[in-house]
Design an enzyme around this catalytic site. Structure first.
Site: not given
Ligand SMILES: [Ca+2]
Ligand SMILES: [Ca+2]
Length: 594
Positions: A39-40, A79, A133, A317-318
């Protein structure tokens, strides 16, 4: 006919592996999938070169064993839309799920997600940790850890007793997850991702009577950056460098829409408090921790009887900004935020790629995470997604030949229709709904410091823009509105003493007030200077939508002027339910932000 072909391919796979001395029992009838989300995580990964001090030995060793995509982009820099697009195969501009406030099943009630698609085609699907999410979406999985009926993807995680630990509260808009600390706990006491990866490891080690689709959601380096202190040790504060993408005045050549997204209060606050390098240190430490958790999963797979029959995919995710373009967090269209790690390893003998991937391959083509669904169904010899508007693009041609022709663009959709970025091999184009534009030459300018559309652009560049614009989403579907039930509630404070004054800061958005008293009420905005302004009556059982800003205070009075209480607006759209006099509405857990 198709199944006969697949059977023949599986026999081929079995023979190939048996000839290497492995036993037929080690084979499932179809390849397994190990699907790992981090994540992130931006490009601060050793093999992507995003930060010279980052430590990611496990991602790097995984990259050496498969294909590393160096130009992969998320479908959306947040997300919820990013993950929904990956797991449904449907890009945000087709589903209408653009933002974190929307609920997956409000917008896409019938979408079949990747694990359910695999289950319907003979697989056992299971997951642990954050894949969607902050929900599990129980209908999509055969099994989950923690227990799926609770629809909370997080196992118990250590949380410091007094928050915030590092970053002083900065105002009514304070984003309460922006905080960091080295914790005096072991991995086991920490729990969280350690428990997720333990459970995933157990599934990899045990016998299965069906092929598996196993998804592992590693939550770090998502905020708050609390990890056991041993992960801080390689990053002494005095050695910390800020990200190489930072440039003073970088926003000067960015048009107004970009400046508005770029410059944010979080970074300003962090700088003011002298916490920038501490934040960088904590992000690096959290990445190092997430990499160690990945290592546990890769080690478990290495010892697993399924080792040679398992496709492994790793994605984030980003990306994330730590000051680049004066921004802290995500939600932007710049490469810092849209570019993500994507690593794929395919063993020999799978139906869609008999030869498997070649260890140590690097692919520089611009690819989108939305294409993972079709990539995996193709690799496993399963039917494509039945979701309307699912991407039909597969990355298999690039897994076969990383230099293959790739005439496609990777689209990253921002929070509203018509705001997006387009990535191709050398170029990136950003378009905002108001018509503002940016163009970057990534080969010459990987940090996007020079907006080529600032000032007068040459005919050649304008031709380039036209070409990139032609690749943009056509007729994007409107942003689906957030139903009242899905809005985050504000806390109602009953009147005791003076109502605080507004401290408005930031851009306006809607708050929906709802009157559940058995009388009409009147709504007042409390000005910073001490005045007040009536915004009219809200009848019994009625709602009123009001544009407002972070830090605004709204007082509620009865029709005959009795002060009942007030709301302080947070940093996002919300609902403000005026209770019936008995009940108090408490703040829900802050889960709608990322
Ligand atoms: Ca995220
Ligand atoms: Ca610039």
């Amino acid at each position: 006919m198709k199944s006969m072909v697949i059977q023949a391919l599986l026999c081929y796979a079995a023979l190939a592996l048996m000839s290497e001395g492995r036993t037929a029992e080690a084979l499932s009838p179809k390849p397994n999938v190990l699907f790992i989300a981090v994540d992130d995580l931006n490009d601060w990964v050793g093999c992507l070169g995003g930060h010279p001090q980052t430590k990611t030995p496990n991602m790097d060793r995984f990259a050496k064993s498969g294909v590393l995509f160096t130009n992969a982009h998320c479908s959306a820099p947040a997300c919820n839309p990013s993950r929904a697009a990956i797991l449904s195969g449907v890009p945000p501009y087709r589903s209408g799920l653009y933002d974190n406030l929307q609920q997956l099943r409000d917008v896409m009630p019938l979408a079949e997600l990747l694990p359910r698609h695999f289950s319907r085609n003979g697989y056992w699907s299971a997951g642990s940790g954050k894949l969607l999410h902050y929900i599990i979406d129980p209908q999509s999985w055969d099994e989950y850890y923690p227990e799926k009926s609770k629809d909370n993807p997080f196992p118990l995680t250590y949380d410091p007793p007094n928050r915030p630990v590092s970053l002083p509260v900065g105002g009514p808009w304070q984003y309460n997850e922006t905080d960091w600390a080295a914790l005096d706990v072991t991995d086991e006491q920490y729990g969280g991702d350690w428990l997720v990866t333990k459970w995933i490891g157990e599934q990899l080690q045990r016998a299965h009577d069906k092929p598996f689709f196993l998804a592992c959601g590693i939550y770090k380096p998502h905020e708050p950056w609390f990890v056991p202190k041993k992960y801080f040790e390689p990053f002494p504060l005095e050695t910390i460098q800020v990200g190489p993408g930072y440039k003073v005045d970088d926003l000067d050549d960015v048009p107004p829409a970009g400046q508005k997204i770029g410059r944010n209060r979080y970074f300003e606050h962090i700088q003011k408090e002298g916490q920038w390098k501490k934040g960088v240190q904590a992000y690096l430490s959290s990445i190092y921790f997430s990499d160690a958790m990945l290592g546990r999963v890769l080690d478990a797979l290495e010892k697993s009887p399924q080792r040679d029959n398992t496709i492994v995919v790793l994605w984030s995710d980003h990306g994330w900004h730590l000051g680049e373009k004066e921004h802290w967090q995500k939600f932007t269209g710049w490469r810092q935020c849209t570019r993500v790690p994507l690593l794929i390893r395919v063993p020999k003998g799978v139906p869609g790629l008999l030869e498997g991937t070649t260890a140590g391959t690097v692919c520089d083509r611009a690819v989108s995470l939305t294409d993972l669904f079709r990539t995996l169904t193709d690799l496993c010899g399963l039917p494509a997604s039945q979701n309307k508007d699912a991407s039909e693009r597969s990355l298999v041609p690039l897994l076969r030949n990383s230099k293959a022709d790739w005439p496609h663009a990777a689209i990253t959709q921002l929070q509203v229709p018509d705001s997006y970025s387009v990535s191709i091999d050398q170029w990136r184009y950003i378009h905002y709904a108001n018509g503002d534009e940016e163009l970057y030459d990534i080969a010459a300018d990987p940090h996007e410091w020079t907006n080529l559309l600032h000032g007068k652009a040459s005919a050649e560049l304008l031709a380039r823009v036209a070409e990139l614009r032609a690749l943009a989403p056509k007729n994007p579907v409107p942003l689906a509105s957030v139903p009242f039930a899905s809005l985050t509630p504000l806390t109602f404070s009953a009147s005791e003493g003076d109502t605080p004054r507004s401290k408005p800061d930031g851009n306006p958005f809607d708050v929906t007030f709802m009157n559940s008293r058995e009388e009409n009420v009147e709504l007042f905005w409390m000005s910073p200077e001490g005045g007040e302004k009536s915004y009219g009556l809200i009848s019994q059982a009625k709602t009123k939508r009001q544009q407002t800003r972070p830090g605004a205070v709204w007082e509620v009075r009865s029709e005959n002027g009795v002060r009942l209480g007030s709301f302080i607006v947070g940093d996002r759209t919300a609902k403000a339910v005026i209770p019936d006099g008995e009940k108090r509405i408490r703040n829900a857990p802050n889960r709608s932000d990322k």
